[in-house]
Design an enzyme around this catalytic site. Structure first.
Site, PDB file in Angstrom:
ATOM      1  N   LYS A 115      41.068  58.331  41.092  1.00 13.88           N
ATOM      2  CA  LYS A 115      41.351  56.934  40.761  1.00 13.88           C
ATOM      3  C   LYS A 115      40.793  56.062  41.872  1.00 13.88           C
ATOM      4  CE  LYS A 115      45.627  55.940  39.647  1.00 13.88           C
ATOM      5  NZ  LYS A 115      47.054  55.544  39.767  1.00 13.88           N
ATOM      6  N   CYS A 173      33.035  44.002  37.262  1.00  7.36           N
ATOM      7  CA  CYS A 173      32.128  44.616  36.280  1.00  7.36           C
ATOM      8  C   CYS A 173      31.824  46.078  36.618  1.00  7.36           C
ATOM      9  CB  CYS A 173      30.822  43.829  36.194  1.00  7.36           C
ATOM     10  SG  CYS A 173      29.694  44.070  37.599  1.00  7.36           S
ATOM     11  N   CYS A 223      31.867  41.639  44.968  1.00 11.17           N
ATOM     12  CA  CYS A 223      30.804  41.274  44.039  1.00 11.17           C
ATOM     13  C   CYS A 223      29.494  41.126  44.813  1.00 11.17           C
ATOM     14  CB  CYS A 223      31.157  39.956  43.363  1.00 11.17           C
ATOM     15  SG  CYS A 223      29.840  39.264  42.359  1.00 11.17           S
ATOM     16  N   HIS A 226      26.602  41.631  38.268  1.00 10.12           N
ATOM     17  CA  HIS A 226      27.113  41.282  36.930  1.00 10.12           C
ATOM     18  C   HIS A 226      26.101  40.433  36.165  1.00 10.12           C
ATOM     19  CE1 HIS A 226      28.518  38.014  39.604  1.00 10.12           C
ATOM     20  NE2 HIS A 226      28.193  37.253  38.561  1.00 10.12           N
TER      21      HIS A 226
END
Ligand code: FES
Length: 73
Positions: free
Chosen positions: A23, A42, A51, A55
């Protein structure tokens, strides 16, 4: 991750982030966020959990509309 006898799911969201782990859990200290930080939602970022703009390519190729979670002070 998936034994050969077990049927592999048709759709996997996470295709490359920490696949060796059962996980993916990330912890970020509030002090390390500074004034703002964008977190990937994403699962395409090369700097996950942050980020990196990946994306945009995904959205363009897939007709999707995903984007980051922005944390601001
Ligand atoms: Fe994943 Fe921006 S790279 S949300």
């Amino acid at each position: 991750l998936f034994p050969q006898k077990q049927k592999r799911p048709k759709h996997i969201v996470n295709k490359k982030v920490k696949k060796e782990e059962p996980k993916v859990v990330d912890t970020v200290q509030i002090e390390d966020i500074g004034d703002k930080k964008a977190f990937c939602r994403c699962w395409k970022s090369k700097n996950f959990p942050y980020c990196d703009g990946s994306h945009n390519k995904h959205n363009e190729e897939q007709g999707d509309n995903v984007g980051p979670l922005k944390i601001v002070k």
